[in-house]
Every structure is written in C-alpha cells, then in structure tokens.
Write an enzyme that holds these catalytic residues in place. Sequence first.
Site, PDB file in Angstrom:
ATOM      1  N   TYR A  33     -11.175 -50.205 -16.983  1.00  0.00           N
ATOM      2  CA  TYR A  33     -11.851 -49.324 -17.934  1.00  0.00           C
ATOM      3  C   TYR A  33     -10.960 -48.963 -19.126  1.00  0.00           C
ATOM      4  O   TYR A  33      -9.738 -48.923 -19.018  1.00  0.00           O
ATOM      5  CB  TYR A  33     -12.278 -48.033 -17.239  1.00  0.00           C
ATOM      6  CG  TYR A  33     -13.160 -48.250 -16.039  1.00  0.00           C
ATOM      7  CD1 TYR A  33     -14.526 -48.465 -16.187  1.00  0.00           C
ATOM      8  CD2 TYR A  33     -12.626 -48.265 -14.756  1.00  0.00           C
ATOM      9  CE1 TYR A  33     -15.345 -48.683 -15.083  1.00  0.00           C
ATOM     10  CE2 TYR A  33     -13.430 -48.472 -13.642  1.00  0.00           C
ATOM     11  CZ  TYR A  33     -14.790 -48.688 -13.816  1.00  0.00           C
ATOM     12  OH  TYR A  33     -15.585 -48.904 -12.722  1.00  0.00           O
ATOM     13  N   HIS A  92       1.709 -52.255 -25.177  1.00  0.00           N
ATOM     14  CA  HIS A  92       2.591 -51.478 -24.299  1.00  0.00           C
ATOM     15  C   HIS A  92       4.040 -51.707 -24.713  1.00  0.00           C
ATOM     16  O   HIS A  92       4.454 -52.836 -24.976  1.00  0.00           O
ATOM     17  CB  HIS A  92       2.370 -51.874 -22.839  1.00  0.00           C
ATOM     18  CG  HIS A  92       1.053 -51.412 -22.304  1.00  0.00           C
ATOM     19  ND1 HIS A  92       0.320 -52.143 -21.396  1.00  0.00           N
ATOM     20  CD2 HIS A  92       0.345 -50.283 -22.545  1.00  0.00           C
ATOM     21  CE1 HIS A  92      -0.792 -51.479 -21.107  1.00  0.00           C
ATOM     22  NE2 HIS A  92      -0.801 -50.356 -21.793  1.00  0.00           N
ATOM     23  N   GLU A 102       6.334 -54.322 -23.241  1.00  0.00           N
ATOM     24  CA  GLU A 102       5.765 -55.670 -23.307  1.00  0.00           C
ATOM     25  C   GLU A 102       5.967 -56.262 -24.707  1.00  0.00           C
ATOM     26  O   GLU A 102       5.196 -57.097 -25.176  1.00  0.00           O
ATOM     27  CB  GLU A 102       4.289 -55.625 -22.905  1.00  0.00           C
ATOM     28  CG  GLU A 102       4.107 -55.094 -21.478  1.00  0.00           C
ATOM     29  CD  GLU A 102       2.660 -54.837 -21.076  1.00  0.00           C
ATOM     30  OE1 GLU A 102       1.751 -55.206 -21.842  1.00  0.00           O
ATOM     31  OE2 GLU A 102       2.446 -54.261 -19.990  1.00  0.00           O
ATOM     32  N   GLU A 137      -2.209 -61.825 -19.815  1.00  0.00           N
ATOM     33  CA  GLU A 137      -1.002 -61.293 -19.176  1.00  0.00           C
ATOM     34  C   GLU A 137       0.024 -62.421 -19.124  1.00  0.00           C
ATOM     35  O   GLU A 137       0.023 -63.265 -18.237  1.00  0.00           O
ATOM     36  CB  GLU A 137      -1.314 -60.776 -17.772  1.00  0.00           C
ATOM     37  CG  GLU A 137      -2.294 -59.601 -17.745  1.00  0.00           C
ATOM     38  CD  GLU A 137      -1.635 -58.276 -18.107  1.00  0.00           C
ATOM     39  OE1 GLU A 137      -0.413 -58.246 -18.348  1.00  0.00           O
ATOM     40  OE2 GLU A 137      -2.360 -57.248 -18.149  1.00  0.00           O
ATOM     41  N   HIS A 144      -0.548 -58.916 -23.332  1.00  0.00           N
ATOM     42  CA  HIS A 144       0.230 -58.046 -22.459  1.00  0.00           C
ATOM     43  C   HIS A 144       1.165 -58.930 -21.632  1.00  0.00           C
ATOM     44  O   HIS A 144       1.122 -60.150 -21.709  1.00  0.00           O
ATOM     45  CB  HIS A 144      -0.696 -57.259 -21.525  1.00  0.00           C
ATOM     46  CG  HIS A 144      -1.562 -56.264 -22.232  1.00  0.00           C
ATOM     47  ND1 HIS A 144      -1.282 -54.918 -22.263  1.00  0.00           N
ATOM     48  CD2 HIS A 144      -2.708 -56.420 -22.940  1.00  0.00           C
ATOM     49  CE1 HIS A 144      -2.222 -54.288 -22.955  1.00  0.00           C
ATOM     50  NE2 HIS A 144      -3.102 -55.183 -23.387  1.00  0.00           N
TER      51      HIS A 144
END
Length: 308
Positions: free
Chosen positions: A256, A62, A65, A275, A214
């Site tokens: 998902y 991302h 990130e 994370e 992430h």
Amino acid sequence: MAIVKTDVPMTYARCEQTILELVKAYPFLRTEVLTETAQGRNLRTLVIGNGPRKVIYSAAWHANEWITTPILLKFAEEFAEAIQNGGAVFGTDAGDLAAKATVYMVPMVNPDGVDLVTGAIGPGSRAYENAAQIGSDFPAIPFPEGWKANLNGVDLNLQFPAGWLRAREIKFTQGFNRPAPRDYVGRSPLSQRESRAMAGYTEYIDPALVLAYHTQGKEIYWQFLDYEVPGARELGEQLARVSGYTLSEPAEVSSYAGYKDWFIKDFRKPGFTVEAGAGTNPLPLSQFDEIYQDNLGILVTAAAGSAP
C-alpha cells in the site's frame, strides 16, 4: 571519459554536478528542478528523447538505496552517447528509440536522506543531530546506514493515496507511528515536498509507464491489489526475462501507499517497482556493474514498450 562516476558514493552534490555536466555534454538532454526539499536540495529531472511514448523512471526513494541513482545516470549517458554516435543501446538503435520515446528521469527522489547515509551530512550538523535523535527511538535500526526516510523521518514511498490508511494501520502496528528512519507514512498522503512533486510531475507528464527503483532482492513488482492493467503482466514478464529478475507480488504488509501503487490505481497503466541487486542495504558499489548490466534491458524495454 565517462561523466558518471560509479566507483564513489552518489551524494546529492555529485548527482547535481553529474546531471549538469551531462546536459552540457549532450545539449539534447534537458533538466529542470521540480521542487526544493525541506533542507534546500533540488529535486532535479533528466530528460532524454523526443518520442510520443512517455515514461518516468525514478530512483533513490529510500536513502540507503542510493546506488539506484547511478543506474539512471549511467543509462542516460550511454543512451545519449549512442544517439550522438549513431549507435545502439541494449541492441536497440538509440536514434530510433529516442524518436519513439521520451524518458523522464528523477534520479534522486530523496536527496536529503541520501546525504545522511553517504556521509555528506556529518556529525555535528543540525540535520545529522536531528536525524540521530529520531533514530535513537529505534535502536534496532542501524544509524545512519539503516535510514530510508527523508530527514523529516517520513518514508517517501508510503506517501501516496493508494491504500494509505491501510499502510498507516500496518506501520503503526509495527511501531512506526511517529517520525522514524523508515516506515513512517507521515501525517497525511503527499505531506512531503518530494512526494507532492513526484505526484504533480507524473500528472503533468501522464506517462505510459513508470519504473521506481529500489534495492534489493532482484524482483519486479507489477501489481496493486486487484486492479487490472492491460498488458502489465506481459510487459513485466519481458522485463523479468531481459534482467533475470523475478516477477513477484508483494506481501500484504508492503502492498500500500507506494508510488507505483498510486500510479496503477489512478492511471490504470503499467507501473513497476524494481528491487535491484541483492544483499543488505546500502549495497556496496562492488555490485554496481552487475546491477547495471542486469537492469539495462529493463530500462530499454520499458522505454520501447517491448523487448528487443
């Protein structure tokens, strides 16, 4: 003097330069280009070690990130330096670890998006104006700092054939039914060059484990639906212990079409989404040292297969 800079934003150009400098400084490191993005940026690997246990680490899926990219680059530099000097990394003999494992890294999966968020793509450029046009349909998402997608407006971590139709249903219901700064799944699984390259690379390497980086939340996700992966929970608990992070199960709306979901489903081996850090993305570089220290044990333990 350290090659990896951790006090400036990690743009695509800086990532490219850093990888090439690392390979020059440590000739036992290897790199290759998996693909070019739609904007012509390289999706580049960095590989260290020669052992039979193969693992893939990836970061900056991302755009906002991007602080995860220097996590992998700094790990590669410290690992390489320790190999060269006969030292240790996180209490583990580096030469022994390199003989046991091969770590395949893709430090910046989404270079186009990263350059938008870091300012390397600026106002007035066609890429910036196209992204701003996409963003104007989603005024609640700050631009460009809220941008997670690639510059086609596709979220690369919603691109994998692991409940992709369910992800589309959820995200369309939330209003992300077209190119967006985040949460648009694309027209079909693996429709983007970056996600196709990651899937193809993973199939080629056939690793024992994947880590996908992430931010934020200081959590480690280890499951996909009810798929049983032998040893995954136990290893996840070790990763949580060495980092201080929480081993968690994602909410149903976030369960998902992710890279680690696909890996668990198709390979039936451990896959983890980490994370890192805490706060609002993009996380400030003032957090980097803490984030790195928290994650060094994860990176070593995942490569070794168990905590030191």
